[in-house]
Motif scaffolding. Sequence first.
Motif, PDB file in Angstrom:
ATOM      1  N   TYR A 287       0.873  -1.326  -0.056  1.00 10.13           N
ATOM      2  CA  TYR A 287       0.038  -0.025  -0.026  1.00 10.13           C
ATOM      3  C   TYR A 287       0.912   1.181  -0.065  1.00 10.13           C
ATOM      4  O   TYR A 287       0.478   2.506   0.110  1.00 10.13           O
ATOM      5  CB  TYR A 287      -1.052   0.120   1.323  1.00 10.13           C
ATOM      6  CG  TYR A 287      -1.937  -1.322   1.304  1.00 10.13           C
ATOM      7  CD1 TYR A 287      -2.747  -1.434   0.306  1.00 10.13           C
ATOM      8  CD2 TYR A 287      -1.882  -2.038   2.431  1.00 10.13           C
ATOM      9  CE1 TYR A 287      -3.426  -2.741   0.381  1.00 10.13           C
ATOM     10  CE2 TYR A 287      -2.778  -3.026   2.475  1.00 10.13           C
ATOM     11  CZ  TYR A 287      -3.623  -3.507   1.518  1.00 10.13           C
ATOM     12  OH  TYR A 287      -4.233  -4.628   1.659  1.00 10.13           O
ATOM     13  N   THR A 288       1.983   1.148  -0.206  1.00 13.78           N
ATOM     14  CA  THR A 288       3.081   2.285  -0.152  1.00 13.78           C
ATOM     15  C   THR A 288       3.911   2.054  -1.628  1.00 13.78           C
ATOM     16  O   THR A 288       4.079   1.334  -2.217  1.00 13.78           O
ATOM     17  CB  THR A 288       4.007   2.464   1.168  1.00 13.78           C
ATOM     18  OG1 THR A 288       5.011   1.369   0.965  1.00 13.78           O
ATOM     19  CG2 THR A 288       3.393   2.531   2.311  1.00 13.78           C
ATOM     20  N   ASP A 289       4.303   3.639  -1.986  1.00 13.18           N
ATOM     21  CA  ASP A 289       4.892   3.553  -3.264  1.00 13.18           C
ATOM     22  C   ASP A 289       6.534   3.530  -2.771  1.00 13.18           C
ATOM     23  O   ASP A 289       7.217   4.274  -2.249  1.00 13.18           O
ATOM     24  CB  ASP A 289       4.755   4.893  -3.949  1.00 13.18           C
ATOM     25  CG  ASP A 289       5.554   5.107  -5.326  1.00 13.18           C
ATOM     26  OD1 ASP A 289       6.349   4.204  -5.515  1.00 13.18           O
ATOM     27  OD2 ASP A 289       5.362   6.005  -5.976  1.00 13.18           O
ATOM     28  N   CYS A 290       6.943   2.374  -3.155  1.00 18.49           N
ATOM     29  CA  CYS A 290       8.514   2.126  -2.968  1.00 18.49           C
ATOM     30  C   CYS A 290       9.432   2.058  -3.924  1.00 18.49           C
ATOM     31  O   CYS A 290      10.512   1.599  -3.911  1.00 18.49           O
ATOM     32  CB  CYS A 290       8.610   0.695  -2.106  1.00 18.49           C
ATOM     33  SG  CYS A 290       7.670   0.641  -0.555  1.00 18.49           S
ATOM     34  N   PRO A 313       0.008  -7.033  -4.030  1.00 20.19           N
ATOM     35  CA  PRO A 313       0.200  -6.276  -2.655  1.00 20.19           C
ATOM     36  C   PRO A 313      -1.389  -6.399  -1.523  1.00 20.19           C
ATOM     37  O   PRO A 313      -1.876  -5.241  -1.432  1.00 20.19           O
ATOM     38  CB  PRO A 313       0.501  -4.820  -2.941  1.00 20.19           C
ATOM     39  CG  PRO A 313       0.062  -4.802  -4.433  1.00 20.19           C
ATOM     40  CD  PRO A 313      -0.028  -6.139  -4.960  1.00 20.19           C
ATOM     41  N   HIS A 314      -1.601  -7.384  -1.493  1.00 21.82           N
ATOM     42  CA  HIS A 314      -2.815  -7.662  -0.421  1.00 21.82           C
ATOM     43  C   HIS A 314      -4.001  -6.880  -1.076  1.00 21.82           C
ATOM     44  O   HIS A 314      -4.619  -6.142  -0.404  1.00 21.82           O
ATOM     45  CB  HIS A 314      -2.609  -6.913   0.745  1.00 21.82           C
ATOM     46  CG  HIS A 314      -3.297  -7.725   1.856  1.00 21.82           C
ATOM     47  ND1 HIS A 314      -2.999  -7.886   3.298  1.00 21.82           N
ATOM     48  CD2 HIS A 314      -4.751  -8.092   1.827  1.00 21.82           C
ATOM     49  CE1 HIS A 314      -4.138  -8.493   3.967  1.00 21.82           C
ATOM     50  NE2 HIS A 314      -5.094  -8.451   3.220  1.00 21.82           N
ATOM     51  N   SER A 315      -4.452  -7.328  -2.428  1.00 22.09           N
ATOM     52  CA  SER A 315      -5.411  -6.621  -3.001  1.00 22.09           C
ATOM     53  C   SER A 315      -6.426  -7.611  -3.693  1.00 22.09           C
ATOM     54  O   SER A 315      -7.372  -7.277  -4.288  1.00 22.09           O
ATOM     55  CB  SER A 315      -4.719  -6.110  -4.284  1.00 22.09           C
ATOM     56  OG  SER A 315      -3.971  -7.054  -4.921  1.00 22.09           O
ATOM     57  N   ALA A 316      -6.550  -8.654  -2.990  1.00 22.15           N
ATOM     58  CA  ALA A 316      -7.491  -9.769  -3.612  1.00 22.15           C
ATOM     59  C   ALA A 316      -8.989  -9.278  -3.350  1.00 22.15           C
ATOM     60  O   ALA A 316      -9.987  -9.592  -3.928  1.00 22.15           O
ATOM     61  CB  ALA A 316      -7.185 -11.245  -2.935  1.00 22.15           C
ATOM     62  N   TYR A 317      -9.013  -8.703  -2.116  1.00 23.71           N
ATOM     63  CA  TYR A 317     -10.361  -7.927  -1.647  1.00 23.71           C
ATOM     64  C   TYR A 317     -10.941  -6.862  -2.385  1.00 23.71           C
ATOM     65  O   TYR A 317     -12.144  -6.689  -2.382  1.00 23.71           O
ATOM     66  CB  TYR A 317     -10.364  -7.640  -0.215  1.00 23.71           C
ATOM     67  CG  TYR A 317      -9.552  -6.529  -0.088  1.00 23.71           C
ATOM     68  CD1 TYR A 317     -10.505  -5.084   0.186  1.00 23.71           C
ATOM     69  CD2 TYR A 317      -8.048  -6.385   0.238  1.00 23.71           C
ATOM     70  CE1 TYR A 317      -9.643  -3.919   0.493  1.00 23.71           C
ATOM     71  CE2 TYR A 317      -7.623  -5.101   0.198  1.00 23.71           C
ATOM     72  CZ  TYR A 317      -8.338  -3.993   0.446  1.00 23.71           C
ATOM     73  OH  TYR A 317      -7.469  -2.743   0.437  1.00 23.71           O
ATOM     74  N   TYR A 318     -10.041  -6.263  -3.167  1.00 29.99           N
ATOM     75  CA  TYR A 318     -10.293  -4.917  -3.786  1.00 29.99           C
ATOM     76  C   TYR A 318     -10.982  -4.814  -4.949  1.00 29.99           C
ATOM     77  O   TYR A 318     -10.524  -4.916  -6.104  1.00 29.99           O
ATOM     78  CB  TYR A 318      -8.933  -4.193  -3.771  1.00 29.99           C
ATOM     79  CG  TYR A 318      -8.890  -2.783  -4.142  1.00 29.99           C
ATOM     80  CD1 TYR A 318      -9.417  -1.923  -3.014  1.00 29.99           C
ATOM     81  CD2 TYR A 318      -8.404  -1.984  -5.253  1.00 29.99           C
ATOM     82  CE1 TYR A 318      -9.417  -0.397  -3.358  1.00 29.99           C
ATOM     83  CE2 TYR A 318      -8.452  -0.614  -5.287  1.00 29.99           C
ATOM     84  CZ  TYR A 318      -9.276   0.145  -4.208  1.00 29.99           C
ATOM     85  OH  TYR A 318      -9.224   1.339  -4.538  1.00 29.99           O
ATOM     86  N   THR A 319     -12.159  -5.143  -4.754  1.00 25.98           N
ATOM     87  CA  THR A 319     -13.194  -4.791  -5.780  1.00 25.98           C
ATOM     88  C   THR A 319     -14.461  -3.796  -5.821  1.00 25.98           C
ATOM     89  O   THR A 319     -14.448  -3.375  -4.044  1.00 25.98           O
ATOM     90  CB  THR A 319     -13.963  -6.130  -6.316  1.00 25.98           C
ATOM     91  OG1 THR A 319     -14.639  -6.513  -5.174  1.00 25.98           O
ATOM     92  CG2 THR A 319     -13.149  -7.208  -6.496  1.00 25.98           C
ATOM     93  N   GLU A 320     -15.036  -3.212  -6.418  1.00 26.98           N
ATOM     94  CA  GLU A 320     -16.145  -2.288  -6.357  1.00 26.98           C
ATOM     95  C   GLU A 320     -17.314  -2.778  -5.171  1.00 26.98           C
ATOM     96  O   GLU A 320     -17.694  -2.469  -4.311  1.00 26.98           O
ATOM     97  CB  GLU A 320     -16.687  -1.790  -7.609  1.00 26.98           C
ATOM     98  CG  GLU A 320     -15.744  -0.902  -8.513  1.00 26.98           C
ATOM     99  CD  GLU A 320     -16.272  -0.564  -9.610  1.00 26.98           C
ATOM    100  OE1 GLU A 320     -17.609  -0.837  -9.905  1.00 26.98           O
ATOM    101  OE2 GLU A 320     -15.938   0.020 -10.648  1.00 26.98           O
ATOM    102  N   HIS A 321     -17.693  -4.233  -5.867  1.00 20.62           N
ATOM    103  CA  HIS A 321     -18.528  -4.709  -4.871  1.00 20.62           C
ATOM    104  C   HIS A 321     -18.015  -5.072  -3.394  1.00 20.62           C
ATOM    105  O   HIS A 321     -18.874  -4.672  -2.469  1.00 20.62           O
ATOM    106  CB  HIS A 321     -19.054  -6.053  -5.395  1.00 20.62           C
ATOM    107  CG  HIS A 321     -20.223  -6.749  -5.044  1.00 20.62           C
ATOM    108  ND1 HIS A 321     -21.249  -7.397  -5.791  1.00 20.62           N
ATOM    109  CD2 HIS A 321     -20.663  -7.054  -3.662  1.00 20.62           C
ATOM    110  CE1 HIS A 321     -22.258  -7.587  -5.053  1.00 20.62           C
ATOM    111  NE2 HIS A 321     -21.749  -7.625  -3.631  1.00 20.62           N
TER     112      HIS A 321
END
Length: 343
Positions: A287-290, A313-321
Amino acid sequence: MVHSEVIADGRARSPAASSPTADPATGITVFGCSRDEAALFREAGTRLGVSTTITEAAVCEANAELARGNRCISVSHKNRITNSTLLALSGAGVEYISTRSIGYDHIDLAYAERVGISVGNVAYSPDSVADYTLMLMLMAVRHAKSTVRRTDSHDYRLSETRGKELRDLTVGVVGTGRIGTAVIDRLRGFGCRVLAHDRRPDCCAGHVPLDELMERSDIVTLHTPLTPDTHHLLDRRRIERMKPGAYIVNTGRGPLLDTEALLAALEGGRLGGAALDVLEGEEGIFYTDCRNKPIENRALVRLQRLPNVLISPHSAYYTEHALNDTVENSLINCLNFESRKTA
């Protein structure tokens, strides 16, 4: 005390709620709120009659006073909430924390209860993580990382290593709550053999002991909550029991997997690959720009060098729904807590 309904894999979900009616004075402080979440909180807050105080800053001891006047707060899963922060929140009058996540391993629940704070988590669409998990499986067994890298450099030759089809493989699903069950439903569509392991042996068809699952599976995917009992659930001993050429997929929590043991198996050529959406020591990196600073997590650097390891980067959950579910249910959690306090 956690006010939530525990489901099969030990995770919890918010009680299914027909949106409660807020008292006109109900206020909630939202910490660690990204811009896309902020728009959703304002819309849902107006609809539910909730006054929202929103800050992009993660909750900490220094900004706990932002919650003054509100008994309920909503926090992100992206940062660990220290006990000193919990104490400061209690001093500011906070009695309830709704974490915008299924897991709450970033909060010391026992200490929160000791200082008078209840903690609740949220339900969101399990399809978000389940879809992503299947995507990672397919990318892993079809060597997508090396294929895309070659194509990006205009090398359009076929790989010397052929891919595999899911229908020819056995997939072991560890944790059969809402997400694990959704993964199993999708796997059935591919025609592969499915084994499952959960803390409840009667959870589902195909349940086997964990060691047997590790020995028989071509792919092992992790969907169990992180607790003291599941920390390094896949340790060196269990990883060494896996089939040569097998794959590990983790969209649960990083510490479910012993990273050093995984690296040893990958670098030694024993495993076929791994696809990891979560990682031990991801805090402060994901979640940071490295791009313009060194990566302190050496295990992450070693993993990313390997051609058969996918990292996201821990993004599997990240949908609009799922994000809509998360915001709405976090507010509903707080409203339900307020209604219990005034009942």
